[in-house]
Design a protein around this motif. Structure first.
Motif, PDB file in Angstrom:
ATOM      1  N   UNK A 220     -14.947 -36.963  -0.214  1.00  0.00           N
ATOM      2  CA  UNK A 220     -14.849 -37.904   0.569  1.00  0.00           C
ATOM      3  C   UNK A 220     -15.854 -38.620  -0.358  1.00  0.00           C
ATOM      4  N   UNK A 221     -17.045 -38.167  -0.667  1.00  0.00           N
ATOM      5  CA  UNK A 221     -18.445 -38.748  -1.414  1.00  0.00           C
ATOM      6  C   UNK A 221     -17.183 -39.247  -3.361  1.00  0.00           C
ATOM      7  N   UNK A 222     -16.348 -38.801  -3.427  1.00  0.00           N
ATOM      8  CA  UNK A 222     -14.982 -39.301  -4.169  1.00  0.00           C
ATOM      9  C   UNK A 222     -14.376 -40.217  -4.487  1.00  0.00           C
ATOM     10  N   UNK A 223     -13.272 -39.023  -3.333  1.00  0.00           N
ATOM     11  CA  UNK A 223     -12.651 -40.397  -2.949  1.00  0.00           C
ATOM     12  C   UNK A 223     -12.542 -41.593  -1.936  1.00  0.00           C
ATOM     13  N   UNK A 224     -13.616 -41.587  -1.141  1.00  0.00           N
ATOM     14  CA  UNK A 224     -13.986 -42.954  -0.863  1.00  0.00           C
ATOM     15  C   UNK A 224     -14.814 -44.032  -1.704  1.00  0.00           C
ATOM     16  N   UNK A 225     -15.632 -44.010  -3.022  1.00  0.00           N
ATOM     17  CA  UNK A 225     -16.280 -45.018  -3.969  1.00  0.00           C
ATOM     18  C   UNK A 225     -14.592 -45.221  -4.524  1.00  0.00           C
ATOM     19  N   UNK A 226     -14.282 -44.372  -5.045  1.00  0.00           N
ATOM     20  CA  UNK A 226     -13.447 -44.792  -6.243  1.00  0.00           C
ATOM     21  C   UNK A 226     -12.449 -45.756  -5.492  1.00  0.00           C
ATOM     22  N   UNK A 227     -11.740 -45.259  -3.786  1.00  0.00           N
ATOM     23  CA  UNK A 227     -10.861 -46.454  -3.281  1.00  0.00           C
ATOM     24  C   UNK A 227     -11.761 -47.921  -3.067  1.00  0.00           C
ATOM     25  N   UNK A 228     -13.119 -47.772  -3.022  1.00  0.00           N
ATOM     26  CA  UNK A 228     -13.365 -49.463  -2.761  1.00  0.00           C
ATOM     27  C   UNK A 228     -13.670 -49.162  -3.910  1.00  0.00           C
ATOM     28  N   UNK A 229     -13.516 -49.009  -4.994  1.00  0.00           N
ATOM     29  CA  UNK A 229     -14.283 -49.204  -6.130  1.00  0.00           C
ATOM     30  C   UNK A 229     -12.418 -50.157  -6.671  1.00  0.00           C
ATOM     31  N   UNK A 230     -11.548 -49.565  -6.792  1.00  0.00           N
ATOM     32  CA  UNK A 230     -10.710 -49.598  -7.304  1.00  0.00           C
ATOM     33  C   UNK A 230     -10.156 -50.893  -6.137  1.00  0.00           C
ATOM     34  N   UNK A 231     -10.304 -50.992  -4.435  1.00  0.00           N
ATOM     35  CA  UNK A 231     -10.138 -52.396  -3.673  1.00  0.00           C
ATOM     36  C   UNK A 231     -10.823 -53.988  -4.719  1.00  0.00           C
ATOM     37  N   UNK A 232     -11.700 -53.640  -4.824  1.00  0.00           N
ATOM     38  CA  UNK A 232     -13.895 -54.649  -4.898  1.00  0.00           C
ATOM     39  C   UNK A 232     -12.813 -55.200  -6.436  1.00  0.00           C
TER      40      UNK A 232
END
Length: 287
Positions: free
Chosen positions: A258-270
């Protein structure tokens, strides 16, 4: 009578114009030129001392970040009550304050990423090469492991008892809710990074580069206040990895994805939102 009132409204609206253009109207060629996107691979980087110096700066910054923040978490955990320690607010201030200080110290050397999600977002926006992005992420993870390791060396027994500051989804929340919290929290952080370091804003407002670490650190503080009860707040894969490796218990690894997938998705969206919507260059029609 109605016509006179309408004329007065139009006159008032047109009498006071904006002193500074807003939005896309401010995108002129007088003070700013759009830099070319960074190449995917830049061979010259590997022969440059500044490349390795930047990686060392990321290592040291992430080491210090984990050292101070995990120690703070340990101190709160050892206290008999939250009121006898700095509490959740103090933990949030430790994370946000360290990011503020470390971004200020390293921004001129490496860009002050201190977070693989930030590096990933800037890579997607073509702000740095793949070579540099991978190097930064490796150095950040190594620094995080060393920082958490030093904390464990100071307090071996309490470190294991207090779960080593590792991230996992807390009781009462589902993995989906934890993933959502990490996505939104990282979006807030990376979007703030893009906005605070926007070169176009720097060209118009000379104070922006000096103030950039402040909103970034404050964003980290606010996200921690909101998501510590849910996941302990990751939003930084290196921070989560370092704590998980040194703590090394099964429940720390169960939710680690969760702490890799979540941040990478959030970063891509931002990155997508900032580059496509906020920083979109208006289309010019040919006469």
């Amino acid at each position: 009578m109605a016509e006179n009132k309408e004329e007065d409204v139009n006159l008032g609206a047109n009498q006071f114009t904006e002193r500074q253009p807003l939005g896309t109207a401010a995108q002129t060629d007088k003070d700013y030129k759009e830099p070319p996107p960074a190449p995917l691979f830049e061979q010259g980087e590997l022969k440059s001392w500044s490349f390795y110096r930047a990686g060392i700066a990321e290592f040291v910054a992430t080491f210090l970040f984990l050292y101070i923040t995990i120690l703070t978490v340990m101190g709160v955990g050892r206290s008999p009550s939250k009121c006898a320690s700095v509490g959740i607010q103090g933990i949030a201030w430790a994370f946000g304050g360290m990011i503020f200080a470390l971004v200020y110290c390293t921004a001129g050397i490496s860009g002050g990423h201190i977070n693989p999600a930030v590096t990933f977002g800037l890579f997607l926006a073509r702000k740095l090469s793949l070579t540099r992005a991978v190097f930064y992420i490796v150095m950040q993870c190594l620094g995080a492991i060393c920082g958490a390791g030093v904390v464990k060396g100071f307090m071996v027994g309490p470190y294991q008892t207090l779960k080593g500051g590792a991230n996992f989804v807390n009781h009462g929340y589902t993995k989906g809710e934890g993933l959502g919290a990490e996505i939104v929290g990282t979006f807030v952080l990376v979007y703030t990074v893009f906005s605070a370091t926007d070169a176009k804003r720097s060209a118009r407002d000379s104070h922006v580069p000096l103030l950039a670490p402040l909103p970034i650190g404050f964003a980290v503080f606010l996200v921690h206040l909101a998501t510590i009860p849910i996941t302990g707040t990751g939003i930084n894969p290196a921070r989560s990895l370092g704590a998980a490796i040194i703590y090394n218990k099964n429940h720390a690894w169960d939710d680690h994805w969760i702490f890799w997938v979540g941040p990478f998705i959030g970063a891509a969206l931002a990155a997508s939102y900032h580059q496509i919507v906020i920083r979109a260059i208006p289309f010019k029609t040919k006469a």
